[in-house]
Design a protein around this motif. Structure first.
Motif, PDB file in Angstrom:
ATOM      1  N   PRO A 235      12.937   4.064  -6.027  1.00 33.89           N
ATOM      2  CA  PRO A 235      13.263   2.636  -6.165  1.00 33.89           C
ATOM      3  C   PRO A 235      13.245   2.159  -7.613  1.00 33.89           C
ATOM      4  CG  PRO A 235      11.707   2.988  -4.374  1.00 33.89           C
ATOM      5  CD  PRO A 235      11.792   4.281  -5.138  1.00 33.89           C
ATOM      6  N   LEU A 236      12.338   2.714  -8.418  1.00 39.38           N
ATOM      7  CA  LEU A 236      12.259   2.331  -9.827  1.00 39.38           C
ATOM      8  C   LEU A 236      13.483   2.808 -10.591  1.00 39.38           C
ATOM      9  CD1 LEU A 236       8.511   3.265 -10.377  1.00 39.38           C
ATOM     10  CD2 LEU A 236       9.441   0.955 -10.098  1.00 39.38           C
ATOM     11  N   PHE A 237      13.888   4.052 -10.345  1.00 38.00           N
ATOM     12  CA  PHE A 237      15.082   4.578 -11.009  1.00 38.00           C
ATOM     13  C   PHE A 237      16.299   3.732 -10.657  1.00 38.00           C
ATOM     14  CE2 PHE A 237      13.147   9.129 -10.851  1.00 38.00           C
ATOM     15  CZ  PHE A 237      12.318   8.818 -11.906  1.00 38.00           C
ATOM     16  N   GLN A 238      16.414   3.391  -9.395  1.00 41.98           N
ATOM     17  CA  GLN A 238      17.557   2.603  -8.960  1.00 41.98           C
ATOM     18  C   GLN A 238      17.540   1.216  -9.600  1.00 41.98           C
ATOM     19  OE1 GLN A 238      16.886   2.930  -4.726  1.00 41.98           O
ATOM     20  NE2 GLN A 238      18.421   4.553  -4.482  1.00 41.98           N
TER      21      GLN A 238
ATOM     22  N   VAL B 295      -0.070   5.321  -9.883  1.00 39.59           N
ATOM     23  CA  VAL B 295       0.936   6.316 -10.244  1.00 39.59           C
ATOM     24  C   VAL B 295       2.300   5.644 -10.402  1.00 39.59           C
ATOM     25  CG1 VAL B 295       2.053   8.472  -9.585  1.00 39.59           C
ATOM     26  CG2 VAL B 295      -0.358   8.097  -9.012  1.00 39.59           C
ATOM     27  N   ILE B 296       2.624   4.765  -9.504  1.00 40.42           N
ATOM     28  CA  ILE B 296       3.907   4.063  -9.574  1.00 40.42           C
ATOM     29  C   ILE B 296       4.010   3.274 -10.871  1.00 40.42           C
ATOM     30  CG2 ILE B 296       5.236   2.184  -8.513  1.00 40.42           C
ATOM     31  CD1 ILE B 296       4.195   3.256  -5.774  1.00 40.42           C
ATOM     32  N   GLY B 297       2.909   2.646 -11.293  1.00 37.43           N
ATOM     33  CA  GLY B 297       2.925   1.907 -12.544  1.00 37.43           C
ATOM     34  C   GLY B 297       3.224   2.804 -13.734  1.00 37.43           C
TER      35      GLY B 297
ATOM     36  N   ALA C 178       8.365  -0.429 -23.247  1.00 38.96           N
ATOM     37  CA  ALA C 178       8.257   0.285 -21.972  1.00 38.96           C
ATOM     38  C   ALA C 178       7.376  -0.477 -20.988  1.00 38.96           C
ATOM     39  CB  ALA C 178       7.720   1.697 -22.196  1.00 38.96           C
ATOM     40  N   ASP C 179       6.318  -1.132 -21.495  1.00 41.45           N
ATOM     41  CA  ASP C 179       5.481  -1.962 -20.625  1.00 41.45           C
ATOM     42  C   ASP C 179       6.300  -3.102 -20.023  1.00 41.45           C
ATOM     43  OD1 ASP C 179       3.199  -0.468 -21.089  1.00 41.45           O
ATOM     44  OD2 ASP C 179       2.459  -1.771 -22.683  1.00 41.45           O
ATOM     45  N   GLN C 180       7.087  -3.764 -20.875  1.00 37.48           N
ATOM     46  CA  GLN C 180       7.900  -4.871 -20.393  1.00 37.48           C
ATOM     47  C   GLN C 180       8.906  -4.389 -19.347  1.00 37.48           C
ATOM     48  OE1 GLN C 180       9.572  -6.748 -23.882  1.00 37.48           O
ATOM     49  NE2 GLN C 180       7.556  -6.986 -24.826  1.00 37.48           N
ATOM     50  N   ALA C 181       9.530  -3.245 -19.630  1.00 38.54           N
ATOM     51  CA  ALA C 181      10.470  -2.690 -18.668  1.00 38.54           C
ATOM     52  C   ALA C 181       9.770  -2.352 -17.362  1.00 38.54           C
ATOM     53  CB  ALA C 181      11.142  -1.445 -19.248  1.00 38.54           C
ATOM     54  N   ALA C 182       8.563  -1.790 -17.448  1.00 36.38           N
ATOM     55  CA  ALA C 182       7.819  -1.424 -16.242  1.00 36.38           C
ATOM     56  C   ALA C 182       7.542  -2.643 -15.386  1.00 36.38           C
ATOM     57  CB  ALA C 182       6.512  -0.729 -16.624  1.00 36.38           C
ATOM     58  N   VAL C 183       7.097  -3.721 -16.019  1.00 39.33           N
ATOM     59  CA  VAL C 183       6.803  -4.945 -15.264  1.00 39.33           C
ATOM     60  C   VAL C 183       8.069  -5.474 -14.602  1.00 39.33           C
ATOM     61  CG1 VAL C 183       6.090  -7.356 -15.496  1.00 39.33           C
ATOM     62  CG2 VAL C 183       4.788  -5.548 -16.645  1.00 39.33           C
ATOM     63  N   THR C 184       9.190  -5.435 -15.328  1.00 40.60           N
ATOM     64  CA  THR C 184      10.464  -5.878 -14.765  1.00 40.60           C
ATOM     65  C   THR C 184      10.858  -5.029 -13.563  1.00 40.60           C
ATOM     66  OG1 THR C 184      11.223  -6.679 -16.922  1.00 40.60           O
ATOM     67  CG2 THR C 184      12.908  -6.235 -15.263  1.00 40.60           C
ATOM     68  N   LEU C 185      10.681  -3.697 -13.673  1.00 43.12           N
ATOM     69  CA  LEU C 185      11.041  -2.801 -12.579  1.00 43.12           C
ATOM     70  C   LEU C 185      10.136  -3.001 -11.375  1.00 43.12           C
ATOM     71  CD1 LEU C 185      11.699   0.470 -14.628  1.00 43.12           C
ATOM     72  CD2 LEU C 185      13.406  -1.038 -13.593  1.00 43.12           C
ATOM     73  N   LEU C 186       8.853  -3.208 -11.625  1.00 43.77           N
ATOM     74  CA  LEU C 186       7.928  -3.440 -10.517  1.00 43.77           C
ATOM     75  C   LEU C 186       8.248  -4.756  -9.828  1.00 43.77           C
ATOM     76  CD1 LEU C 186       4.705  -2.183 -12.324  1.00 43.77           C
ATOM     77  CD2 LEU C 186       5.800  -1.097 -10.357  1.00 43.77           C
ATOM     78  N   GLN C 187       8.594  -5.760 -10.625  1.00 39.08           N
ATOM     79  CA  GLN C 187       8.987  -7.059 -10.056  1.00 39.08           C
ATOM     80  C   GLN C 187      10.241  -6.890  -9.204  1.00 39.08           C
ATOM     81  OE1 GLN C 187       7.515 -10.076 -10.521  1.00 39.08           O
ATOM     82  NE2 GLN C 187       9.094 -11.553  -9.934  1.00 39.08           N
ATOM     83  N   ALA C 188      11.221  -6.137  -9.716  1.00 41.59           N
ATOM     84  CA  ALA C 188      12.485  -5.957  -9.011  1.00 41.59           C
ATOM     85  C   ALA C 188      12.312  -5.210  -7.699  1.00 41.59           C
ATOM     86  CB  ALA C 188      13.477  -5.222  -9.908  1.00 41.59           C
ATOM     87  N   THR C 189      11.292  -4.381  -7.624  1.00 41.27           N
ATOM     88  CA  THR C 189      11.052  -3.591  -6.407  1.00 41.27           C
ATOM     89  C   THR C 189       9.948  -4.186  -5.544  1.00 41.27           C
ATOM     90  OG1 THR C 189       9.602  -2.115  -7.695  1.00 41.27           O
ATOM     91  CG2 THR C 189      11.896  -1.440  -7.407  1.00 41.27           C
TER      92      THR C 189
ATOM     93  N   GLN D 241       0.779 -13.569 -13.503  1.00 47.71           N
ATOM     94  CA  GLN D 241       2.024 -14.295 -13.253  1.00 47.71           C
ATOM     95  C   GLN D 241       2.863 -13.688 -12.129  1.00 47.71           C
ATOM     96  OE1 GLN D 241       4.033 -14.371 -17.055  1.00 47.71           O
ATOM     97  NE2 GLN D 241       2.284 -15.339 -18.083  1.00 47.71           N
ATOM     98  N   SER D 242       2.535 -12.473 -11.722  1.00 48.57           N
ATOM     99  CA  SER D 242       3.369 -11.799 -10.735  1.00 48.57           C
ATOM    100  C   SER D 242       3.143 -12.367  -9.337  1.00 48.57           C
ATOM    101  CB  SER D 242       3.058 -10.300 -10.710  1.00 48.57           C
ATOM    102  OG  SER D 242       3.737  -9.668  -9.643  1.00 48.57           O
ATOM    103  N   PRO D 243       4.217 -12.652  -8.612  1.00 49.84           N
ATOM    104  CA  PRO D 243       4.051 -13.078  -7.211  1.00 49.84           C
ATOM    105  C   PRO D 243       3.552 -11.948  -6.318  1.00 49.84           C
ATOM    106  CG  PRO D 243       6.381 -12.748  -7.722  1.00 49.84           C
ATOM    107  CD  PRO D 243       5.628 -12.615  -9.017  1.00 49.84           C
ATOM    108  N   TYR D 244       3.579 -10.728  -6.853  1.00 48.16           N
ATOM    109  CA  TYR D 244       3.139  -9.560  -6.075  1.00 48.16           C
ATOM    110  C   TYR D 244       1.784  -9.038  -6.546  1.00 48.16           C
ATOM    111  CZ  TYR D 244       8.169  -9.708  -5.226  1.00 48.16           C
ATOM    112  OH  TYR D 244       9.447 -10.121  -4.916  1.00 48.16           O
ATOM    113  N   ALA D 245       1.070  -9.842  -7.353  1.00 51.54           N
ATOM    114  CA  ALA D 245      -0.160  -9.368  -7.990  1.00 51.54           C
ATOM    115  C   ALA D 245      -1.138  -8.771  -6.990  1.00 51.54           C
ATOM    116  CB  ALA D 245      -0.816 -10.506  -8.765  1.00 51.54           C
ATOM    117  N   ASP D 246      -1.311  -9.436  -5.881  1.00 52.88           N
ATOM    118  CA  ASP D 246      -2.309  -8.986  -4.900  1.00 52.88           C
ATOM    119  C   ASP D 246      -1.685  -8.275  -3.705  1.00 52.88           C
ATOM    120  OD1 ASP D 246      -4.469 -10.072  -6.382  1.00 52.88           O
ATOM    121  OD2 ASP D 246      -3.954 -12.070  -5.621  1.00 52.88           O
ATOM    122  N   LYS D 247      -0.411  -7.938  -3.839  1.00 52.50           N
ATOM    123  CA  LYS D 247       0.251  -7.220  -2.756  1.00 52.50           C
ATOM    124  C   LYS D 247      -0.224  -5.768  -2.754  1.00 52.50           C
ATOM    125  CE  LYS D 247       4.805  -5.812  -1.038  1.00 52.50           C
ATOM    126  NZ  LYS D 247       6.274  -5.852  -1.290  1.00 52.50           N
ATOM    127  N   PRO D 248      -0.788  -5.305  -1.660  1.00 57.26           N
ATOM    128  CA  PRO D 248      -1.256  -3.912  -1.631  1.00 57.26           C
ATOM    129  C   PRO D 248      -0.080  -2.951  -1.572  1.00 57.26           C
ATOM    130  CG  PRO D 248      -1.493  -4.895   0.532  1.00 57.26           C
ATOM    131  CD  PRO D 248      -1.044  -6.005  -0.386  1.00 57.26           C
TER     132      PRO D 248
END
Length: 452
Positions: free
Chosen positions: A48-51, A96-98, A172-183, A231-238
């Motif tokens: 999902p991150l690659f996509q 690991v995903i992070g 790379a940190d900024q990109a990671a946060v963007t990718l995690l948000q997108a997924t 700031q993430s809406p998914y901060a506490d999402k397991p």
């Protein structure tokens, strides 16, 4: 000398001088392992991150490095490497995903291409040699340790090749946060990983995990990730519960294969009847070897999950390594039926079929090897098995061609040329196999001339 059964995880040792930052002694070398289940889990984390990054998941190759330290890196363009230490120490898949999201940020940001032409050429040659060596040694699909050693004489420290700037790390940190948000995933796992590294900053360099030495950590990066979590809406999402199950299995499998029995039993004592615990113990008992204890554990797991292909694969390996080929065959067949696109499982099945010394099974083995070689054409062990099967079936031309292909995969170009020349004299002229033999001969000849 009695051969002790060894793990399903295929260990490939590639010697590169001082490749790793900590590789100042001969014992510190880059080691890759292969396992169909673990590679599938990492691929599930990463796809999902690659996509989301606009990258083709099929275009990025994932490698597992057998090393107890925390590390992950990208090299040679679209190659991502993850240490087993990171996988075993990660408490949940989100961590690991992070890290994968961060490394994906390096790829999508083109950071490997910004280090200068000379370094790029050096790195390219190094990785090309590395991957050639991997192609010559990987994925036998057999139980046991792959002992191919590549002695290329490279003396370039990985630290120099993989040292990112602070700007690139922040990017790379900024990109990671963007990718995690997108997924739809939380950046908390990446923050937790970085906080673990921050605790090592007071250690002497040689005692730090290599990730910290190649990915400079700053207070600004930690603050950025803390803000990202807030700031993430998914901060506490397991993490996805299915990924948690997969992660716990992966950790147990790695511990079972890579740790001594005493450590396995401390992590997974015999009164622990959870699936991961029994999985780890089955593997650890098999490695001793105590096949009867191992079979009790794996049969218990199969009693609950009879269709699980990886339990079937493991039982097949246990039996095959102990000479019980007829019993191993249906286990491998069940695994292959469930995962027909797994090159490793198809090759393991082919090996068991060939050991039965039955012409019909030899033909079936060639079908399985065709799938393995379709995905991994530089797999010398698969070519060797194909040569055996063709030889038993009396097809001398295809035997010669398989041996030529295997020699080429091992970079034995003079041998490949000679075997391909022999195949040309045996195969039907202008047939597909004859044309392939011609191609192997020509390319092998070119490589021989190039190396002279």
């Amino acid at each position: 000398m009695r051969k002790t059964p060894v793990p399903l995880l295929l260990v490939i040792v590639l010697l590169f001088g001082t490749l790793l930052p900590q590789a100042t002694q001969a014992s510190d070398r880059l080691r890759l392992i292969r396992d169909a289940e673990i590679e599938g889990i990492i691929r599930a984390y990463a796809t999902p991150l690659f996509q989301a990054a606009g990258l083709s998941p099929q275009g990025i190759r994932l490698y597992l490095v057998q090393d107890r330290t925390l590390n992950a890196f990208v090299a040679g363009g679209l190659n991502m490497f993850i240490n087993t230490g990171l996988l075993m120490q990660a408490e949940h898949p989100g961590q690991v995903i992070g890290v994968i999201a961060h490394e994906t940020g390096h790829i999508s940001g083109g950071h490997l291409a910004t280090r200068g032409t000379a370094l790029a050429q050096t790195r390219g040659a190094l990785i090309a040699t590395y991957l050639l060596g991997l192609g010559a040694a990987l994925a036998t699909g057999e139980s046991g340790v792959g002992a191919a050693v590549l002695s290329g004489g490279q003396d370039i420290a990985l630290r120099g090749l993989l040292q990112y700037t602070r700007t690139q790390e922040s990017s790379a940190d900024q990109a990671a946060v963007t990718l995690l948000q997108a997924t739809g995933q939380s950046p908390r796992g990446l923050m937790e990983f970085m906080e673990t590294l921050r605790g090592q900053e007071v250690l002497l360099t040689d005692n730090q995990d290599p990730y910290l030495r190649t990915h400079p950590l700053t207070q600004e990066r930690i603050i950025f990730l803390e803000n990202a979590v807030r700031q993430s809406p998914y901060a506490d999402k397991p993490p996805d519960p299915e990924l948690v199950v997969m992660h716990n299995r992966m950790r147990a499998k790695l511990v079972g294969f890579l740790q001594p029995l005493g450590q396995v039993l401390r992590a997974y004592p015999e009164d622990d009847v959870s699936l991961p615990a029994r999985y780890a113990r089955a593997i650890a008992y098999y490695r001793i070897p105590d096949i009867e204890k191992a079979l009790v554990e794996i049969d218990g797991l199969l009693g609950e999950s009879p269709e699980d292909p990886y339990f079937r694969e493991l039982k097949g390996q246990m039996l095959l390594e102990h000479g019980r080929v007829a019993e191993a065959l249906p286990e491998y067949q069940a695994a292959a039926n469930a995962l027909p696109n797994s090159p490793q499982i198809r090759q393991a099945l082919a090996k068991a079929q060939i050991q039965m010394n039955d012409r019909d099974l030899d033909r079936a083995a060639l079908d399985n090897l065709a799938e393995t070689l379709r995905q991994e054409p530089n797999n010398p062990s698969a070519w060797r098995l194909a040569a055996v099967a063709h030889g038993r079936l009396g097809d001398q031309g295809m035997t010669a061609l398989a041996l030529a292909e295997g020699a080429f995969a091992r970079r034995k170009y003079a041998e490949a040329r000679d075997r391909a020349e022999h195949a040309l004299g045996l195969l039907e002229q202008h047939s597909a196999s004859w044309l392939r033999a011609q191609d192997v001969k020509n390319e092998a000849e070119r490589q021989v001339n190039r190396n002279n």
